[in-house]
Design a protein around this motif. Structure first.
Motif, PDB file in Angstrom:
ATOM      1  N   ILE A   4       0.926  -0.853   0.318  1.00  0.00           N
ATOM      2  CA  ILE A   4      -0.003   0.409  -0.034  1.00  0.00           C
ATOM      3  C   ILE A   4       0.715   1.029  -0.063  1.00  0.00           C
ATOM      4  CG2 ILE A   4      -1.812   0.977   1.191  1.00  0.00           C
ATOM      5  CD1 ILE A   4      -2.587  -1.456   2.173  1.00  0.00           C
ATOM      6  N   ALA A   5       1.665   1.420   1.046  1.00  0.00           N
ATOM      7  CA  ALA A   5       2.767   1.946   1.084  1.00  0.00           C
ATOM      8  C   ALA A   5       2.974   2.304  -0.497  1.00  0.00           C
ATOM      9  CB  ALA A   5       4.077   2.477   1.586  1.00  0.00           C
ATOM     10  N   LEU A   6       4.109   1.548  -1.532  1.00  0.00           N
ATOM     11  CA  LEU A   6       4.927   2.100  -2.734  1.00  0.00           C
ATOM     12  C   LEU A   6       3.635   2.295  -3.560  1.00  0.00           C
ATOM     13  CD1 LEU A   6       6.765  -1.515  -2.397  1.00  0.00           C
ATOM     14  CD2 LEU A   6       7.285   0.776  -2.003  1.00  0.00           C
ATOM     15  N   GLY A   7       1.979   1.586  -3.234  1.00  0.00           N
ATOM     16  CA  GLY A   7       1.364   2.395  -4.033  1.00  0.00           C
ATOM     17  C   GLY A   7       1.105   3.946  -4.155  1.00  0.00           C
ATOM     18  N   TYR A   8       0.811   4.421  -2.370  1.00  0.00           N
ATOM     19  CA  TYR A   8       1.226   5.194  -2.630  1.00  0.00           C
ATOM     20  C   TYR A   8       1.805   6.464  -3.085  1.00  0.00           C
ATOM     21  CZ  TYR A   8       1.234   9.862  -0.067  1.00  0.00           C
ATOM     22  OH  TYR A   8       1.784  10.805   0.443  1.00  0.00           O
ATOM     23  N   LEU A   9       3.303   5.656  -3.072  1.00  0.00           N
ATOM     24  CA  LEU A   9       4.018   6.542  -3.861  1.00  0.00           C
ATOM     25  C   LEU A   9       4.359   6.341  -4.904  1.00  0.00           C
ATOM     26  CD1 LEU A   9       7.497   5.410  -1.420  1.00  0.00           C
ATOM     27  CD2 LEU A   9       5.836   7.246  -1.797  1.00  0.00           C
ATOM     28  N   PHE A  10       3.515   5.553  -6.333  1.00  0.00           N
ATOM     29  CA  PHE A  10       3.400   5.109  -7.146  1.00  0.00           C
ATOM     30  C   PHE A  10       2.613   6.626  -7.695  1.00  0.00           C
ATOM     31  CE2 PHE A  10       1.015   4.240 -10.722  1.00  0.00           C
ATOM     32  CZ  PHE A  10       2.674   3.608 -11.833  1.00  0.00           C
ATOM     33  N   ALA A  11       1.000   6.739  -6.702  1.00  0.00           N
ATOM     34  CA  ALA A  11       0.063   7.192  -7.689  1.00  0.00           C
ATOM     35  C   ALA A  11       0.664   8.636  -7.411  1.00  0.00           C
ATOM     36  CB  ALA A  11      -1.239   6.982  -6.246  1.00  0.00           C
ATOM     37  N   ALA A  12       1.056   9.174  -6.652  1.00  0.00           N
ATOM     38  CA  ALA A  12       1.432  10.691  -6.219  1.00  0.00           C
ATOM     39  C   ALA A  12       2.370  11.446  -6.730  1.00  0.00           C
ATOM     40  CB  ALA A  12       2.477  10.510  -4.704  1.00  0.00           C
ATOM     41  N   SER A  13       3.647  10.112  -7.904  1.00  0.00           N
ATOM     42  CA  SER A  13       4.482  10.836  -7.877  1.00  0.00           C
ATOM     43  C   SER A  13       5.111  10.260  -9.602  1.00  0.00           C
ATOM     44  CB  SER A  13       5.428  10.073  -7.571  1.00  0.00           C
ATOM     45  OG  SER A  13       5.759   8.241  -7.872  1.00  0.00           O
ATOM     46  N   SER A  23      -0.837  -7.214  -3.246  1.00  0.00           N
ATOM     47  CA  SER A  23      -1.797  -7.721  -3.550  1.00  0.00           C
ATOM     48  C   SER A  23      -2.059  -6.405  -2.608  1.00  0.00           C
ATOM     49  CB  SER A  23      -2.664  -8.631  -2.234  1.00  0.00           C
ATOM     50  OG  SER A  23      -4.034  -8.402  -1.910  1.00  0.00           O
ATOM     51  N   GLY A  24      -1.718  -5.941  -1.542  1.00  0.00           N
ATOM     52  CA  GLY A  24      -1.402  -4.047  -1.202  1.00  0.00           C
ATOM     53  C   GLY A  24      -1.292  -3.492  -2.154  1.00  0.00           C
TER      54      GLY A  24
END
Length: 235
Positions: free
Chosen positions: A70-79, A127-128
């Motif tokens: 989920i943290a990696l997904g957040y970084l991806f979406a924000a950058s 999955s996250g």
């Protein structure tokens, strides 16, 4: 596969299908934020219904990995650019739909049922990540959990708890992205009755229509929408 198991897989497919459809009319990140409160409400029903049936070993190994994903997904979406996110949502939709069609035809892939817990953590990360980006965390989760052949209620209960936790962990990320606006939450509230009615309609259809044909149509539509999103992202 039992009717309950078919319903579980079908509703997961319809849930994942919702994001690319909404993303065709707004940004994919905003679409995911709009759908998240709806998924949380649906999770609450599943957790309550199967609160006594769950597997602590699976949750203990997969949930920490899911938090990392989920943290990696957040970084991806924000950058990255919106087009890149749109393309990823489409790609995940195509993979998820293709995976489910393959399973319907050939059965679950042959992953070792006795693989060590750290392998589950890796699948939890995947999955996250896919859940954070596109609410499509089911394929990596199923790849590790389904071959373990849990009792029906334990499988459903474990799945419900896993994704309930995952969806709550995603909330701070969407707050940080500034996506829980009054406008988005209003849309979520307006869509919630439709989601509840569509779930009830899904139960009705599962009991009256050939489950195999129904789900194959859902997954085929999912692939078609995914192709459209990928095409738009390249335009």
């Amino acid at each position: 596969m039992t009717m309950l198991g078919l319903a579980k897989g079908g509703f997961a497919g319809m849930g994942a299908l919702s994001l690319p459809i909404v993303a065709m009319t707004t940004s994919p990140v905003r679409a995911a934020a709009i759908l998240l409160p709806i998924l949380i409400v649906q999770d609450a029903v599943g957790v309550w219904a199967f609160r006594r049936d769950w597997n602590g070993y699976i949750l203990g190994w997969m949930l920490p990995g899911a938090a990392i994903g989920i943290a990696l997904g957040y970084l991806f979406a924000a950058s990255v650019s919106p087009d890149a996110v749109l393309g990823l949502v489409g790609a995940v939709s195509i993979v998820f739909g293709g995976y489910r069609l393959w399973v319907e035809r050939h059965g679950a892939p042959a992953t070792a049922a006795d693989s060590p817990g750290w392998v589950g953590t890796i699948f939890g990360v995947l999955s996250g990540f896919t859940s954070q980006i596109a609410h499509a965390g089911q394929p990596p989760y199923q790849l590790w959990v389904v071959p373990r052949r849990l009792p029906r209620d334990v499988f459903v209960g474990t799945t419900a708890i896993f994704f309930a936790v995952v969806n709550w962990v995603k909330v701070p990320a969407y707050i940080a992205l500034g996506q829980f606006t009054r406008a988005n939450l209003t849309i979520s509230a307006l869509l919630l009755p439709v989601a509840i009615l569509s779930t009830a309609a899904g139960v009705w259809l599962v009991r009256r229509v050939s489950a195999e044909r129904f789900y194959r149509l859902i997954y085929a539509l999912m692939i078609a929408v995914g192709v459209k999103l990928v095409w738009d992202s390249l335009g």
